[in-house]
Structures are given as structure tokens and as C-alpha cells.
Design an enzyme around this catalytic site. Structure first.
Site, PDB file in Angstrom:
ATOM      1  N   LYS A  37     -25.770 -12.955 -10.877  1.00 49.71           N
ATOM      2  CA  LYS A  37     -26.007 -13.030  -9.420  1.00 49.71           C
ATOM      3  C   LYS A  37     -26.516 -14.413  -9.036  1.00 49.71           C
ATOM      4  O   LYS A  37     -26.080 -14.998  -8.036  1.00 49.71           O
ATOM      5  CB  LYS A  37     -26.995 -11.935  -9.000  1.00 49.71           C
ATOM      6  CG  LYS A  37     -26.414 -10.533  -9.147  1.00 49.71           C
ATOM      7  CD  LYS A  37     -27.475  -9.439  -9.110  1.00 49.71           C
ATOM      8  CE  LYS A  37     -26.859  -8.119  -9.559  1.00 49.71           C
ATOM      9  NZ  LYS A  37     -27.853  -7.067  -9.787  1.00 49.71           N
ATOM     10  N   HIS A  58     -26.387   0.354 -24.030  1.00 53.74           N
ATOM     11  CA  HIS A  58     -27.045  -0.643 -23.184  1.00 53.74           C
ATOM     12  C   HIS A  58     -28.209  -1.371 -23.828  1.00 53.74           C
ATOM     13  O   HIS A  58     -28.794  -2.255 -23.198  1.00 53.74           O
ATOM     14  CB  HIS A  58     -27.558   0.005 -21.886  1.00 53.74           C
ATOM     15  CG  HIS A  58     -26.485   0.263 -20.878  1.00 53.74           C
ATOM     16  ND1 HIS A  58     -26.092  -0.679 -19.951  1.00 53.74           N
ATOM     17  CD2 HIS A  58     -25.713   1.345 -20.654  1.00 53.74           C
ATOM     18  CE1 HIS A  58     -25.129  -0.173 -19.191  1.00 53.74           C
ATOM     19  NE2 HIS A  58     -24.884   1.049 -19.599  1.00 53.74           N
ATOM     20  N   LYS A  82     -37.032  -9.550 -12.557  1.00 53.70           N
ATOM     21  CA  LYS A  82     -36.454  -8.522 -13.434  1.00 53.70           C
ATOM     22  C   LYS A  82     -37.605  -7.597 -13.834  1.00 53.70           C
ATOM     23  O   LYS A  82     -38.768  -7.894 -13.546  1.00 53.70           O
ATOM     24  CB  LYS A  82     -35.827  -9.159 -14.680  1.00 53.70           C
ATOM     25  CG  LYS A  82     -36.751 -10.110 -15.433  1.00 53.70           C
ATOM     26  CD  LYS A  82     -36.048 -10.873 -16.555  1.00 53.70           C
ATOM     27  CE  LYS A  82     -35.110 -11.926 -16.046  1.00 53.70           C
ATOM     28  NZ  LYS A  82     -33.742 -11.718 -16.532  1.00 53.70           N
ATOM     29  N   ARG A  83     -37.310  -6.478 -14.477  1.00 48.95           N
ATOM     30  CA  ARG A  83     -38.385  -5.613 -14.951  1.00 48.95           C
ATOM     31  C   ARG A  83     -39.320  -6.415 -15.864  1.00 48.95           C
ATOM     32  O   ARG A  83     -38.891  -7.322 -16.581  1.00 48.95           O
ATOM     33  CB  ARG A  83     -37.807  -4.401 -15.696  1.00 48.95           C
ATOM     34  CG  ARG A  83     -37.180  -3.361 -14.791  1.00 48.95           C
ATOM     35  CD  ARG A  83     -38.201  -2.724 -13.846  1.00 48.95           C
ATOM     36  NE  ARG A  83     -39.116  -1.849 -14.543  1.00 48.95           N
ATOM     37  CZ  ARG A  83     -39.098  -0.520 -14.468  1.00 48.95           C
ATOM     38  NH1 ARG A  83     -38.218   0.100 -13.710  1.00 48.95           N
ATOM     39  NH2 ARG A  83     -39.959   0.213 -15.131  1.00 48.95           N
ATOM     40  N   LYS A  88     -38.409  -9.729 -22.295  1.00 46.95           N
ATOM     41  CA  LYS A  88     -37.883 -10.639 -21.261  1.00 46.95           C
ATOM     42  C   LYS A  88     -38.746 -11.906 -21.135  1.00 46.95           C
ATOM     43  O   LYS A  88     -38.370 -12.856 -20.451  1.00 46.95           O
ATOM     44  CB  LYS A  88     -37.785  -9.906 -19.914  1.00 46.95           C
ATOM     45  CG  LYS A  88     -36.729  -8.795 -19.935  1.00 46.95           C
ATOM     46  CD  LYS A  88     -36.711  -8.023 -18.628  1.00 46.95           C
ATOM     47  CE  LYS A  88     -35.787  -6.814 -18.658  1.00 46.95           C
ATOM     48  NZ  LYS A  88     -34.351  -7.172 -18.570  1.00 46.95           N
ATOM     49  N   THR A 100     -27.578  -8.884 -15.749  1.00 48.41           N
ATOM     50  CA  THR A 100     -26.652  -9.038 -14.619  1.00 48.41           C
ATOM     51  C   THR A 100     -27.273  -9.892 -13.516  1.00 48.41           C
ATOM     52  O   THR A 100     -26.558 -10.511 -12.735  1.00 48.41           O
ATOM     53  CB  THR A 100     -26.227  -7.669 -14.041  1.00 48.41           C
ATOM     54  OG1 THR A 100     -27.383  -6.836 -13.913  1.00 48.41           O
ATOM     55  CG2 THR A 100     -25.199  -6.991 -14.934  1.00 48.41           C
TER      56      THR A 100
END
Length: 843
Positions: free
Chosen positions: A681, A378, A569-570, A575, A677
């Protein structure tokens, strides 16, 4: 403007929600009232909203149980190959509405509650999220369970029943504060304890080698008590099982040795054993090598493998005895999928069972183990890879360390035979890393002990083969595969966005819910004015509804006509929430510089949790809230720019914000986000994507056409080239005036006047040691955001682009992902066949 329909009203009118015939509604009301009567304590005459929720949950659960029992009986009779999905995280969210959707009960329940004068949405809000995961990895496991049931696979999710899930996030003075998530406080109507299947799990002790084989002695025992949760497929009468283990001390725990301070102290010390399932470790993409975490990993693996072997031995129709004594057929009847390296101890544990307990020879046991196990990777971030100290394994799991050493020796003999004289390669590929602290590389263990290794998006799988695991790919290229992640369209369209599901169903029918590729038919409606109007109206309705929630819950007013720009998101440096922050500051500065220039109004929302020990992530949250304090109170800005931090982002909040978003921010440095993911969405729910060519964004652009996404920034080769020549942030700082102004404002305390040096760590990181190269993509990002605003000024063209995106989202169903795992890794064929319902006559 007329009040938008509530979801309850809308669903009562929509056929995709299932039949709501009068008999059905009458039965549901009768069942609800019966449960309410028995739910209420005798000395209470007045029911609370929680009582109503419990009664409804039990009413819906009644419809599950018969199907659940029949499904398990069906598997027992047919004896199919069983799939075991092992994960330390299952981020399930709420269960009530998902169960109603999958059983086709939603409109019936909506009508029943309506007739009883109850508000369905109010009841749904009572349910706690089952937050047994951190983010993408845990939520993926939940989507996979839904798809495995929908595709009729005999599948089981195995994990830990954490007493406390991911912490609740409160924002206090702009800072994240963590609160324990006591999600079981009011009980959990969806689970069933199965104490009859309790399993002993062993720790510590010593190993004795004798003429009769190997024995692991003098261990400490912890009991694993299973709790089963039903997992319904979509309208196919299949109900699979998620089995989560809870730790219990045995009755004689510490009572044998009275030197612990007597009986009372011995009973109190039971907590030490039961702490194993107390709390989810709150790290995402970060390895914390704590003994309790290793205990959790072995606990779930040992209990699960014991269960798998028991089921394998007894799974023959008409017999309760252990009728299978040969393990030859084990890989034909059992597939074990390891969700990252967290359950990697399944490999040495299966070897221990086969060799030490079942007395198989090493080679035969190893062949069975490899054919049975498969591993999903992952992440490529080095700080996330699990590398357990040998000393810790030696103490906690002495026999498993011996087995790992034996696996490693035999593996390195193979490598040396294939690459004679290449000692550097041996060092790189060893399962055991030498150094100041000797460690076991669990990813290497998984690759060696599995017959299939997969990444979770094409670009990620390619990076595994060419970079991270290149040596292993050179040795066994046939092991490596790609399985691009997906999301379940039941939760992430039908449940969370009934308005959009309805306008789609009106045009192309309802088949898309279990065959998402059918969304391609929407390409025929890109120029259909009534469809364009309907899609835009649904989005606007969702935005109005979310704006109302923000005002109700947080007292924040936003303009529903503004562009909703969302990054949820986290919180993590890779990110690049900081890139988003720099854009916000740049927009603000432009407004201040030229207050009369017309701009497209934006509401920028950032949400997500930071790991409690991750200083930089917590600083990023404080930065977002501080920027919001300045921007939102500046009268020169008005409602043209609003900045919000969405507190306590979780599954149930995602279900509300994603359908309301116009723009989805997917802006990680190319080569760092394995898949993502959330990106899928947003795409499915009618948001456009601004993103880098990273993770599944690449495939989203392939499916929809790159011109229908806002793609910007460095590609992986550009990042590699920059690494080669050396990234110098100051060059960008010196060259780009707007970037320099934004950074100087951070340095000077413009956004933190009471504490001018508050953000010095962020500034220092960005200028001197930014692994994720925020400045290198700043200019391209700002220009790309200008294109976003330009398109948003043309609502018709914007909506046509939305339609092209929704029409291209079919690939990103987890049904497609799971069908590929089934055929290409597990060796089973998925099926959309309905099994008989409990009230159908048996054939």
C-alpha cells in the site's frame, strides 16, 4: 499557500470518478431527498449528519440492488463453478465510498451533495468501520472479495457477523486501553438479513454406529442466521455476496428441561448460544485454545457447508428441486479456499456430510473433499499454529474427532508405505500430537485434506517447503504453490489517493485501475519534470491534509515539510517496533550531542493495536508514548524530531496516513513476516520502503530494483547462521556505543523518570531472550536510515525514486493474485467482461 482542494472538489473535476452528467446528478438528488424524507422520524424536523449519511447510503445501495439480483440470476442460469472463500475475518472498513468508486457514482454523488450544500467527507466520516478482522489476514480477505467480483468470478465470502469487532484503542497515560467496538449501534445499511436461509448447527452429543451408518445424537443446536452484504466489482455490473452468520438460540432452547430454573432463566440462557457470534478474538499471529473460539470455527464451517451443498444440489436453471443427487461433479462446481487453519474443520465436516448424510463410501468422499478444498498458510510462527486439545474436540465435536482419527490412520499408512521403517517421520507428520496434552495439528489436517497448499510470498512459500512442512513437501511436492499477496487498487489508490490517481491517469489513461501492470508505463516519465513536480505536489498536499487532521483530532502540531516516517501494523515483537524505537532514541541522542548540526527533520509515527493479553506488545506502546513525551517537549529538539503514536489504527485511518507517508517501515526479522500487505500500500501511494529482505519486500525489491528501496540487515541464511552459533545480544551491546547508550537510558529510567524500572522487561528481553534479534540489525538499520535522510535532501531524486516504485507496483494488485488462484488452484478463468446492467435489455 492556497488551500489544497478538498477531495470532494477534486473528484468533481476528475473523470476517473465516473460520469456526473446533469441527468445523473438530478436523479441522485431526487433519490437522496426521498430517502431523507423516509429516514427522518416524523416528530423530527431537523436532519442530523447521520440522517444525511443514511440517506446517501440508501441512495447508493439502490444502485447496487438491481445489479446484485441480476448477478445472482446470471450465476443461476450459467451454473459456473463457484468459489467459496472461508475466513474467520473480513476486515472491510467502510463501504460507502468504495461502492461509489466501483459503481462509477462518485463524482455524481459529490456533485449532488455539493449542490445540496453538504460536505461529502463529513458524511463519510459518520460510517463506522466494519472491523471484523485483526490485521493482514482479514484485510487480505476483503481485498480478495473486491478482486473476485472485479474478475467476474462467481465467488462468495463466508464468515461470522461479529456483534463486536476489533476493539477500539484509546491511549490513556501512554497505555493502551480497549473499548468494545459497538459497530452496529446505529444499524448497518449495507447488509440484508436472510432468515429464510437459517441453518441449524450442532454441538456436543454422542455418536452411534449402527447397521444404517453413523448418527450424531443428543446434540445442542444453535441457529445460524445469514446476513448478506453486496460486493461490487469495478464497473463490470457484477455484484457478489459476502454472507456472514449470526448465532441465534432456537425457540425451544433449554425449555425442554425445566431444571434450569424455570422459563425466565431458560430465556436468559439463550445468550449462551448467541455468544458464539458476539466478539472477534483480538489475537494476531497467536493461538488461544478457548472453547468459544473452537465453537466459532465450527459454527461458520457447518453453516457454510450446509449452504454450499444446498446450492450445489439446486443450482440447475428452471428447477427449484434438489436436482443434483450425484456428488461426482462436486469438485467441478465447488472450490473451497481455507484462509489459514481457522476454517480447517471444513475438511472433516464435508467428510461427515458425504459419508454420514449422503452415504458415500469413504474413498469416494475423500477424493471429492481433497479435490474441493485448498489451504492458504499465513504464518510460520509456532505460537500461531492451531493445535486443538483432543479432549475439547471429543466433547464438542465427537464425530469430527472420529473422522480426524480415520483420516490420520489412512494418511500414516500412506507415509509408512512411502518411507518404511521411518517411525520418527510418522511422529512428525501425524495429525495427532502425543504429549502431556494430546492435540490435533490443524495445519497438518489442512495439508492432508487439500489439493493445494500455498504460502503468501515467494520467500514464505519456500520456507514452508524447506522447513515448516518439509516432510509433507517430500511426500507430495505437487501440492505446494506460491500466491504472493496483493491489494485492491480501487481502495488503496483510487479511493484513498485521488490526487495521485489523477496525475497518473493524465499520463497513461485510466486502464491501470483494473490492470495495474499498466503502471509500468510510468517508467517513461521518470525524467519528466512536470510529472516529477505533480507527484511531489500531491504528496505534499496529502501531508498537509494529514497534519491538519493530527492537529484537529489530537491537538498535535507537526511540520509538513519534515520526512513522514511511518510504521503502522499490529504491535508484535517480530515486527520489531523496538528497532524503530532504538533509532528514534539514537536520533535524539545525536541532536542532544550536537544541537547545531543540521539534520533532516522527521516526524516518526508508529501505530497499531496490541492483543489485550500480550504484555510485551503493550509495553512497546508505552515505550513509544514515553519516548514521545521526552522528545516532543525538549526545546533543544524543536520541530526537527517529533514522535507520535497513532491511536486506534484501523482501515479508515490507514486510508489517510498511507497517502501522506514518505517512508514505510517494514523491518521484521528476515523469515518471520509471511508477506505483509501494508508494504504494498505504501509503495503504491508513493512512499519509499526501508526494510529487511522478508515477506513481499523481496519481490518489491525485485520489481523496482533493490537500489530503489532501502534494504538492510540479515537475510534468512544469516539469521539461520546466527541461530546455529547462538545469538548473543550482549556482544552488540558491548561493541556499539550508541546502542549501549540507548539501552542504558531505558534501564535507568531516562524515559520514565517517575518509574525508573518501568521498561526492565523490555531491556531484559532484548539482552537475554530476544527471538527476533533486534540488536543484530541495529547497526545496519541506523546506517540505512542515514541514506534515507541523505536522499530526502534531494527532492528531485527522491521523487524520481518514488516514481520508479509506483511504476513497479503493478504485480502487487490483488487482481493478479486472484487470477493466479483462479487458474492454478480453482480451475476457473477470470474475465473482465461486463455483465448486462439491470436497465439493459435482456439478450
Amino acid at each position: 499557500m492556497s488551500r489544497p482542494l478538498s477531495d470532494q472538489d477534486r473528484r468533481r473535476q476528475i473523470s476517473v470518478r465516473g460520469l456526473a452528467g446533469p441527468e445523473n446528478v438530478g436523479e441522485l438528488k431526487k433519490s437522496f431527498n426521498r430517502h431523507l424524507h423516509f429516514t427522518l422520524v416524523k416528530d423530527r424536523n431537523v436532519a442530523t449528519t447521520r440522517d444525511y449519511y443514511q440517506a446517501l447510503a440508501h441512495t447508493v445501495r439502490d444502485h447496487l440492488v438491481g445489479r446484485w439480483l441480476r448477478t445472482q440470476q446470471y450465476y443461476y442460469e450459467k451454473d459456473p463453478k463457484r468459489i467459496y472463500y472461508l475466513s474467520l475475518e473480513f476486515y472491510m472498513g467502510r463501504t460507502l465510498q468504495n461502492t461509489m468508486v466501483n459503481l462509477g457514482l462518485q463524482s455524481g454523488c459529490d456533485e449532488a451533495m455539493y449542490q445540496l450544500g453538504l460536505d461529502m467527507e463529513e458524511l463519510q466520516e459518520i460510517e463506522e468501520d466494519a472491523g471484523l478482522g485483526n490485521g493482514g489476514l482479514g484485510r487480505l480477505a476483503a481485498c480478495f472479495l473486491d478482486s473476485m467480483a472485479t474478475l467476474g468470478l462467481a465467488a462468495y465470502g463466508y464468515g461470522i457477523r461479529y456483534e463486536f469487532g476489533i476493539f477500539n484503542q484509546k491511549i490513556s497515560g501512554g497505555w493502551q486501553v480497549e473499548e468494545a467496538d459497538d459497530w452496529l449501534r446505529y444499524g448497518n445499511p449495507w447488509e440484508k438479513a436472510r432468515p429464510e436461509y437459517t441453518i441449524p448447527v450442532h454441538f456436543y452429543g454422542r455418536v452411534e454406529h449402527g447397521p444404517d451408518g453413523v448418527r450424531w445424537l443428543d446434540t445442542q443446536v444453535v441457529l445460524a442466521l445469514p446476513y448478506d452484504t453486496p460486493v461490487p466489482g469495478y464497473r463490470n455490473n457484477t455484484v457478489n455476496t459476502m454472507r456472514l452468520w449470526s448465532a441465534r438460540a432456537p425457540c425451544d432452547f433449554n425449555l425442554k428441561d425445566f431444571n434450569v430454573g424455570g422459563y425466565v432463566q431458560a430465556v436468559l440462557d439463550r445468550n449462551l448460544a448467541e455468544n458464539i457470534s458476539r466478539v472477534l478474538y483480538p489475537n494476531d499471529n497467536f493461538f488461544e485454545g478457548k472453547e468459544l473460539r473452537l465453537k466459532q470455527e465450527y459454527f461458520v464451517v457447518a453453516a457454510t457447508l450446509h449452504d454450499i451443498v444446498r446450492r450445489f444440489k439446486s443450482a440447475k436453471f428452471g428447477s427449484r428441486d434438489a436436482v443434483r443427487t450425484s456428488f461426482e461433479s462436486f469438485p467441478d462446481k465447488v472450490a473451497i479456499q481455507l484462509n489459514d487453519t481457522h476454517p480447517s474443520l471444513a475438511i472433516p465436516e464435508l467428510m461427515r456430510i458425504l459419508v454420514d448424510e449422503e452415504k458415500l463410501g469413504w474413498d469416494k468422499a475423500w477424493a471429492i473433499t481433497v479435490r474441493t478444498c485448498a489451504y492458504t498458510n499465513h504464518t510460520v510462527l509456532p505460537e500461531a499454529l492451531e493445535r486443538w486439545p483432543v479432549r475439547l474436540l471429543e466433547t464438542l465435536l465427537p464425530r469430527h474427532l472420529e473422522i480426524i482419527y480415520e483420516i490420520n490412520q489412512r494418511f500414516l499408512d500412506r507415509v509408512y508405505a512411502a518411507f518404511p521403517g521411518d517411525h520418527e517421520r510418522l511422529r512428525r507428520m501425524s495429525l495427532v500430537e502425543e504429549g502431556a496434552v494430546k492435540r490435533v495439528n490443524m495445519a497438518h489436517l489442512c495439508i492432508v485434506g487439500a489439493h493445494a497448499v500455498n504460502g503468501v510470498a515467494q520467500i514464505h512459500s519456500d520456507i514452508l517447503k524447506t522447513s515448516v512442512f518439509k516432510d509433507f513437501y517430500d511426500l507430495e511436492p505437487e501440492k505446494f504453490q506460491n500466491k504472493t499477496n496483493g491489494i485492491t487498487p480501487r481502495r488503496w489508490l483510487l479511493l484513498c489517493n485521488p490526487g495521485l490517481a489523477d496525475v497518473i491517469a493524465q499520463r497513461i489513461g485510466e486502464g491501470f485501475v483494473s490492470d495495474l501492470d499498466q503502471l509500468q508505463k510510468l517508467r517513461n516519465f521518470v525524467d519528466d519534470e512536470s510529472f516529477i513536480r505533480d507527484v511531489a505536489a500531491v504528496k505534499q498536499e496529502n501531508k498537509v491534509k494529514f497534519a491538519a487532521l493530527l492537529e484537529r483530532e489530537y491537538g498535535v502540531r507537526v511540520n509538513p515539510a519534515s520526512l513522514f516516517d511511518v510504521q503502522v501494523k499490529r504491535i508484535h515483537e517480530y515486527k520489531r517496533q523496538l528497532l524503530n524505537c532504538l533509532h528514534i532514541i539514537t536520533l535524539y541522542n545525536r541532536i542532544k550531542k550536537d544541537p547545531n548540526k543540521p539534520i533532516v527533520p522527521r516526524t516518526i509515527m508508529i501505530g497499531g493495536k496490541a492483543a489485550p493479553g500480550y504484555h510485551m506488545a503493550k509495553m512497546i506502546i508505552k515505550l513509544v508514548t514515553s519516548i514521545g513525551d521526552v522528545v516532543n517537549h525538549d526545546p533543544a529538539v524543536g520541530d526537527r524530531l517529533r514522535v507520535l503514536f497513532l491511536e486506534n489504527y484501523r482501515v479508515s485511518l490507514a486510508e489517510k496516513v498511507i497517502p501522506a507517508a514518505d517512508l514505510s517501515e517494514q523491518i521484521s526479522t528476515a523469515g518471520t513476516e509471511a508477506s505483509g500487505t501494508g508494504n504494498m500500500k505504501f509503495m503504491l501511494n508513493g512512499a519509499l520502503t526501508i526494510g529487511t529482505m522478508d515477506g513481499a519486500n523481496v519481490e518489491m525489491a525485485e520489481e523496482a530494483g533493490e537500489e530503489n528501496l532501502f534494504i538492510f540487515g540479515m537475510r534468512v541464511p544469516d539469521v539461520e547462521e546466527l541461530d546455529r552459533k547462538g545469538y548473543c545480544a550482549r556482544e552488540f551491546y558491548d561493541r556499539l556505543p550508541e546502542l549501549r547508550q540507548a539501552l542504558d537510558q531505558l534501564s535507568s529510567g531516562f524515559f520514565s523518570p517517575r518509574q525508573p524500572d518501568l521498561f526492565r522487561d523490555i531491556v531484559n528481553m532484548l539482552l537475554n531472550h530476544d527471538r527476533f534479534k533486534v540488536f543484530a540489525d541495529y547497526e545496519a538499520y541506523i546506517k540505512c536510515q542515514e541514506k534515507v535522510s541523505e536522499l530526502y535532501k534531494n527532492p528531485r531524486e527522491w521523487t524520481r525514486t518514488v516514481i520508479r516504485n509506483v511504476a513497479a507496483a503493478g504485480k502487487f494488485s490483488s487482481d493478479r493474485t486472484i487470477a493466479q488462484y483462479a487458474r492454478e488452484i480453482w480451475g476457473v478463468e477470470p474475465s473482465r467482461e461486463r455483465i448486462p446492467a439491470p436497465d439493459d435489455p435482456r439478450v
